[in-house]
Enzyme design. Structure first.
Site, short mmCIF file in Angstrom:
data_model
loop_
_atom_site.label_atom_id
_atom_site.label_comp_id
_atom_site.label_asym_id
_atom_site.label_seq_id
_atom_site.Cartn_x
_atom_site.Cartn_y
_atom_site.Cartn_z
N ASP A 50 0.87 -1.19 0.00
CA ASP A 50 0.00 0.00 0.00
C ASP A 50 0.90 1.23 0.00
OD1 ASP A 50 -1.68 2.12 0.44
OD2 ASP A 50 -2.85 1.11 2.01
N GLY A 75 -10.37 6.39 -11.69
CA GLY A 75 -11.40 5.72 -12.47
C GLY A 75 -11.91 6.67 -13.54
N TYR A 146 -8.85 15.22 -8.61
CA TYR A 146 -7.91 14.32 -9.32
C TYR A 146 -6.87 15.13 -10.09
CZ TYR A 146 -6.52 10.85 -12.87
OH TYR A 146 -5.81 10.03 -13.72
N LYS A 189 -13.75 3.55 -17.79
CA LYS A 189 -13.78 4.79 -18.55
C LYS A 189 -14.64 4.58 -19.80
CE LYS A 189 -10.13 7.29 -17.38
NZ LYS A 189 -8.97 8.02 -17.84
N THR A 216 -16.65 16.01 -26.39
CA THR A 216 -15.59 15.46 -27.26
C THR A 216 -14.35 15.06 -26.46
OG1 THR A 216 -14.85 17.73 -27.63
CG2 THR A 216 -16.24 16.74 -29.34
P1 NAD Z 1 -5.66 1.67 -12.93
O1 NAD Z 1 -6.67 2.07 -11.91
O2 NAD Z 1 -5.98 0.51 -13.81
O3 NAD Z 1 -4.24 1.42 -12.25
C1 NAD Z 1 -3.82 2.10 -11.10
C2 NAD Z 1 -3.36 1.07 -10.10
O4 NAD Z 1 -2.88 1.73 -8.92
C3 NAD Z 1 -4.48 0.11 -9.67
O5 NAD Z 1 -4.15 -1.22 -9.98
C4 NAD Z 1 -4.57 0.33 -8.18
O6 NAD Z 1 -4.87 -0.84 -7.43
C5 NAD Z 1 -3.19 0.88 -7.83
N1 NAD Z 1 -3.21 1.58 -6.56
C6 NAD Z 1 -4.17 2.44 -6.10
N2 NAD Z 1 -3.89 2.80 -4.85
C7 NAD Z 1 -2.74 2.18 -4.50
C8 NAD Z 1 -1.95 2.14 -3.31
N3 NAD Z 1 -2.32 2.83 -2.23
N4 NAD Z 1 -0.84 1.38 -3.30
C9 NAD Z 1 -0.48 0.65 -4.40
N5 NAD Z 1 -1.18 0.63 -5.54
C10 NAD Z 1 -2.30 1.39 -5.59
O7 NAD Z 1 -5.38 2.98 -13.81
P2 NAD Z 1 -4.55 3.16 -15.15
O8 NAD Z 1 -5.52 3.53 -16.20
O9 NAD Z 1 -3.64 2.00 -15.36
O10 NAD Z 1 -3.71 4.46 -14.78
C11 NAD Z 1 -2.33 4.42 -14.46
C12 NAD Z 1 -1.86 5.83 -14.17
O11 NAD Z 1 -2.11 6.66 -15.31
C13 NAD Z 1 -2.57 6.51 -13.00
O12 NAD Z 1 -1.66 7.32 -12.30
C14 NAD Z 1 -3.61 7.37 -13.68
O13 NAD Z 1 -4.01 8.45 -12.87
C15 NAD Z 1 -2.88 7.81 -14.93
N6 NAD Z 1 -3.78 8.18 -16.03
C16 NAD Z 1 -4.52 7.25 -16.67
C17 NAD Z 1 -5.35 7.62 -17.71
C18 NAD Z 1 -6.18 6.63 -18.47
O14 NAD Z 1 -6.86 7.03 -19.42
N7 NAD Z 1 -6.17 5.35 -18.12
C19 NAD Z 1 -5.43 8.97 -18.08
C20 NAD Z 1 -4.66 9.91 -17.40
C21 NAD Z 1 -3.82 9.50 -16.38
#
Ligand code: NAD
Length: 318
Positions: A50, A75, A146, A189, A216
């Site tokens: 964690d 999310g 966020y 998403k 968009t």
């Molecule tokens: P995701 O939710 O699938 O992955 C994030 C992971 O972080 C999860 O598996 C979650 O369990 C883990 N996590 C959360 N709290 C935690 C903690 N306390 N300790 C350890 N692990 C923890 O999201 P993703 O889409 O893979 O996103 C990855 C990164 O990219 C994130 O930082 C997100 O904010 C950023 N991001 C994603 C998108 C997108 O479109 N997917 C867009 C912009 C930014």
């Protein structure tokens, strides 16, 4: 052999990145609160930790050269618009602790995953929006907690670079999609949600779309995303950089593309109240092209095919 840590390795982008790095010969430690939900672990070592906890961050960052910091409590719009305090609290703890622990352990390169959600709300009020350039971030006015937290951690990375000489990289993702990501449960998403709804729809049925569907966005396939992450980490570019596509569509157009991929030609759309986020958003990739000599290649139409097929299979088996 270079040793790297990927945080959030149980999540969508994180587990794709682990696979990509393994294919390039890195020794990889993955860390997350959970194992990848839909695939095996490719990492050499995977620890359930964690990262809000300082001692867990110290453990995660030991004996590695580079860190790819992807862990976040996040999310889609449904989750982000309803959990401001939780998101700001959890993600601030994760990032403050992970970055400092990495510094203490002498990590040489640190990549932070920021988001297009950092851009000011007042630049995103029209569907026909001007694409966002990196310097548009200030004066700051993100829509949600966020985005505020992402902006603060961007600054933290900048100060760790200037005060401690740490090589930090900051990437701003624009709506990443693809197979093996969350598609149900409330954190999904838009592309994954559309695929799930269309896959579950009966012939001649309807699917719900939040709002009028004329908002968009641009969407970037996860294979391009991990390629871009890796290229940025290798580069000497230190400022925040967009990573997305410049192909902007309405949510109605996205839904229609999913319907077309599904072959269920008679699905209609039911517009209901729901969180829509900003009215319009697109990436300006000028700096990305300039800095990396590259930009994402996979079109939305192309990327939706494997994404839909995978989600359709999950829905059929559930
Ligand atoms: P995701 O939710 O699938 O992955 C994030 C992971 O972080 C999860 O598996 C979650 O369990 C883990 N996590 C959360 N709290 C935690 C903690 N306390 N300790 C350890 N692990 C923890 O999201 P993703 O889409 O893979 O996103 C990855 C990164 O990219 C994130 O930082 C997100 O904010 C950023 N991001 C994603 C998108 C997108 O479109 N997917 C867009 C912009 C930014």
């Amino acid at each position: 052999m270079e040793r790297v840590l990927v945080t959030g390795a149980g999540g969508f982008i994180g587990h794709h990145l682990v696979t990509y790095l393994k294919e390039r010969g890195y020794w990889v430690r993955g860390v997350d609160l959970k194992h990848p939900e839909y695939t095996d672990v490719d990492a050499d070592e995977f620890e359930i930790l964690d990262l809000r906890r300082w001692d867990d961050c110290l453990r995660a960052t030991r004996n590695v050269d580079h860190v790819y910091a992807l862990a976040a409590d996040m999310g889609g719009m449904g989750f982000i618009s309803a959990n401001h305090a939780l998101i700001l609290h959890n993600n601030a703890l994760i990032n403050l602790h992970t970055l400092e622990a990495a510094r203490i352990h002498g990590v040489s390169r640190y990549l932070y995953s920021s988001s297009a959600c950092i851009y000011p709300e007042h630049l995103q009020t029209e569907a026909d929006v001007k694409p966002l350039k990196e310097e548009d971030a200030y004066p700051a006015n993100p829509q949600d907690a966020y985005g505020w937290e992402k902006l603060v951690t961007e600054k933290l990375c900048e100060y760790y670079a200037s005060d401690y000489g740490m090589e930090t990289r900051t990437v701003r993702f624009h709506n990443i999609f693809g197979p093996y990501g969350t598609y149900d449960g409330g954190r999904e998403k838009a592309p994954a949600a559309m695929c799930r709804k269309v896959a579950a729809a009966e012939p001649g049925g309807t699917i719900d779309i939040w709002g009028d569907g004329e908002q968009t966005r641009s969407f970037c396939h996860v294979d391009d995303c991990v390629e871009g992450i890796y290229r940025l980490m290798q580069s000497d570019y230190r400022d925040p950089l967009n990573l997305g596509r410049e192909e902007m569509v309405t949510i109605n157009e996205l839904a229609q593309m999913v319907v077309d991929v599904s072959g269920k030609s008679d699905i209609s759309f039911n517009h209901i109240d729901g969180p829509m986020g900003v009215r319009g958003r697109n990436s300006d990739n000028s700096r990305l092209r300039e800095v990396l000599g590259w930009e994402p290649q996979i079109s939305l139409e192309e990327g939706l095919v494997p994404t839909y097929r995978w989600i359709e299979k999950q829905v059929r088996n559930s």
